[in-house]
Scaffold this motif. Structure first.
Motif, short mmCIF file in Angstrom:
data_model
loop_
_atom_site.label_atom_id
_atom_site.label_comp_id
_atom_site.label_asym_id
_atom_site.label_seq_id
_atom_site.Cartn_x
_atom_site.Cartn_y
_atom_site.Cartn_z
N GLY A 29 -14.81 4.63 -40.51
CA GLY A 29 -14.21 5.56 -39.56
C GLY A 29 -13.14 4.90 -38.72
N ALA A 30 -13.37 3.67 -38.31
CA ALA A 30 -12.36 2.94 -37.52
C ALA A 30 -11.11 2.68 -38.34
CB ALA A 30 -12.95 1.62 -37.03
N VAL A 31 -11.27 2.33 -39.60
CA VAL A 31 -10.10 2.13 -40.48
C VAL A 31 -9.35 3.45 -40.64
CG1 VAL A 31 -9.39 1.61 -42.86
CG2 VAL A 31 -11.05 0.14 -41.68
N GLY A 32 -10.09 4.54 -40.77
CA GLY A 32 -9.45 5.86 -40.89
C GLY A 32 -8.64 6.22 -39.66
N VAL A 33 -9.16 5.91 -38.46
CA VAL A 33 -8.43 6.19 -37.23
C VAL A 33 -7.20 5.30 -37.13
CG1 VAL A 33 -8.54 6.00 -34.71
CG2 VAL A 33 -10.40 7.09 -35.95
N LEU A 34 -7.35 4.02 -37.42
CA LEU A 34 -6.22 3.10 -37.32
C LEU A 34 -5.11 3.44 -38.31
CD1 LEU A 34 -8.11 -0.27 -36.80
CD2 LEU A 34 -6.76 1.00 -35.11
N ALA A 35 -5.49 3.95 -39.48
CA ALA A 35 -4.51 4.30 -40.50
C ALA A 35 -4.03 5.75 -40.34
CB ALA A 35 -5.11 4.10 -41.89
N ALA A 36 -4.57 6.45 -39.33
CA ALA A 36 -4.27 7.88 -39.12
C ALA A 36 -4.56 8.69 -40.37
CB ALA A 36 -2.82 8.07 -38.67
N ASN A 37 -5.61 8.33 -41.06
CA ASN A 37 -6.07 9.04 -42.25
C ASN A 37 -7.32 9.82 -41.84
OD1 ASN A 37 -7.06 9.89 -44.70
ND2 ASN A 37 -6.64 7.95 -45.75
N TRP A 38 -7.13 11.07 -41.46
CA TRP A 38 -8.23 11.84 -40.88
C TRP A 38 -9.27 12.24 -41.92
CZ3 TRP A 38 -8.43 10.47 -36.29
CH2 TRP A 38 -7.27 10.21 -35.57
N ALA A 39 -8.87 12.37 -43.16
CA ALA A 39 -9.85 12.66 -44.21
C ALA A 39 -10.82 11.48 -44.36
CB ALA A 39 -9.16 12.95 -45.53
N LEU A 40 -10.28 10.27 -44.32
CA LEU A 40 -11.13 9.08 -44.41
C LEU A 40 -12.06 9.00 -43.20
CD1 LEU A 40 -11.83 6.43 -45.89
CD2 LEU A 40 -10.06 5.33 -44.51
N PHE A 41 -11.55 9.32 -42.03
CA PHE A 41 -12.38 9.30 -40.83
C PHE A 41 -13.53 10.30 -40.92
CE2 PHE A 41 -13.31 11.34 -36.74
CZ PHE A 41 -13.88 10.27 -36.07
N TRP A 42 -13.21 11.56 -41.26
CA TRP A 42 -14.25 12.59 -41.27
C TRP A 42 -15.21 12.47 -42.44
CZ3 TRP A 42 -15.60 15.04 -37.18
CH2 TRP A 42 -14.68 15.27 -36.16
N ILE A 43 -14.69 12.22 -43.62
CA ILE A 43 -15.57 12.16 -44.79
C ILE A 43 -16.23 10.79 -44.91
CG2 ILE A 43 -15.64 12.26 -47.31
CD1 ILE A 43 -13.28 14.29 -47.08
N GLY A 44 -15.44 9.74 -44.82
CA GLY A 44 -15.97 8.39 -44.99
C GLY A 44 -16.73 7.89 -43.78
N GLY A 45 -16.26 8.23 -42.58
CA GLY A 45 -16.90 7.73 -41.37
C GLY A 45 -18.01 8.63 -40.87
N VAL A 46 -17.65 9.84 -40.46
CA VAL A 46 -18.63 10.76 -39.89
C VAL A 46 -19.63 11.22 -40.94
CG1 VAL A 46 -18.93 12.96 -38.70
CG2 VAL A 46 -17.02 11.48 -38.09
N GLY A 47 -19.14 11.55 -42.13
CA GLY A 47 -20.04 12.01 -43.20
C GLY A 47 -21.05 10.95 -43.59
N LEU A 48 -20.60 9.72 -43.74
CA LEU A 48 -21.50 8.63 -44.12
C LEU A 48 -22.48 8.32 -42.99
CD1 LEU A 48 -22.16 6.71 -46.43
CD2 LEU A 48 -20.56 5.08 -45.44
N PHE A 49 -22.05 8.49 -41.75
CA PHE A 49 -22.95 8.28 -40.61
C PHE A 49 -24.12 9.26 -40.66
CE2 PHE A 49 -24.34 8.63 -36.22
CZ PHE A 49 -24.44 7.29 -35.86
N VAL A 50 -23.84 10.52 -40.96
CA VAL A 50 -24.89 11.52 -41.08
C VAL A 50 -25.81 11.18 -42.25
CG1 VAL A 50 -25.32 13.96 -41.59
CG2 VAL A 50 -23.52 13.32 -39.98
N VAL A 51 -25.23 10.72 -43.35
CA VAL A 51 -26.04 10.32 -44.51
C VAL A 51 -26.98 9.17 -44.13
CG1 VAL A 51 -25.93 9.23 -46.80
CG2 VAL A 51 -24.43 11.15 -46.24
N GLY A 52 -26.51 8.23 -43.32
CA GLY A 52 -27.36 7.13 -42.88
C GLY A 52 -28.58 7.60 -42.11
N GLY A 53 -28.39 8.58 -41.24
CA GLY A 53 -29.53 9.13 -40.50
C GLY A 53 -30.52 9.83 -41.40
N VAL A 54 -30.00 10.58 -42.36
CA VAL A 54 -30.88 11.30 -43.30
C VAL A 54 -31.64 10.31 -44.18
CG1 VAL A 54 -30.89 12.87 -45.28
CG2 VAL A 54 -29.49 13.39 -43.29
N VAL A 55 -30.95 9.29 -44.68
CA VAL A 55 -31.60 8.28 -45.53
C VAL A 55 -32.71 7.56 -44.75
CG1 VAL A 55 -31.25 6.06 -46.69
CG2 VAL A 55 -29.69 7.96 -47.11
N GLY A 56 -32.42 7.20 -43.51
CA GLY A 56 -33.44 6.54 -42.68
C GLY A 56 -34.67 7.41 -42.47
N LYS A 57 -34.46 8.69 -42.20
CA LYS A 57 -35.58 9.61 -41.98
C LYS A 57 -36.37 9.81 -43.26
CE LYS A 57 -38.04 12.48 -39.65
NZ LYS A 57 -38.99 11.97 -38.68
#
Length: 73
Positions: A29-57
Motif C-alpha cells: 500500500g505504501a508503494v502504491g501511494v508513493l507511486a500514485a498507483n491507486w489500484a495497487l494501493f486499494w487492491i494490493g494494500g487494502v485488499g490484502l490487509f483484509v485477507v490477512g485478517g480473514v486468514v488469521g481468523k
C-alpha cells in the motif's frame, strides 16, 4: 482444561501469519501511494490487509490460534 496454558502474547501460527500478511499489505500500500498507483494501493494494500485478517481468523478457528481463556484464574 486445555493442553496449552493461556497467555495473551499471541505467539501462535495464526497470529504470526496474519501479522506477516498485514505487514506485506502495508508495504504494498505504501508503494502504491508513493507511486500514485491507486489500484495497487486499494487492491494490493487494502485488499490484502483484509485477507490477512480473514486468514488469521480462519486459522484461529482451525485450532492454530490461542483459544479462549480458562474460566477460573
Amino acid at each position: 482444561m486445555s493442553e496449552r496454558p493461556f497467555n495473551s502474547h499471541g505467539n501462535t501460527p495464526a497470529a504470526w501469519t496474519a501479522v506477516t500478511i498485514c505487514m506485506v499489505a502495508f508495504v504494498i500500500g505504501a508503494v502504491g501511494v508513493l507511486a500514485a498507483n491507486w489500484a495497487l494501493f486499494w487492491i494490493g494494500g487494502v485488499g490484502l490487509f483484509v485477507v490477512g485478517g480473514v486468514v488469521g481468523k480462519v486459522m484461529s478457528m482451525m485450532g492454530y490460534g490461542q483459544g479462549t481463556a480458562p474460566a477460573e484464574h
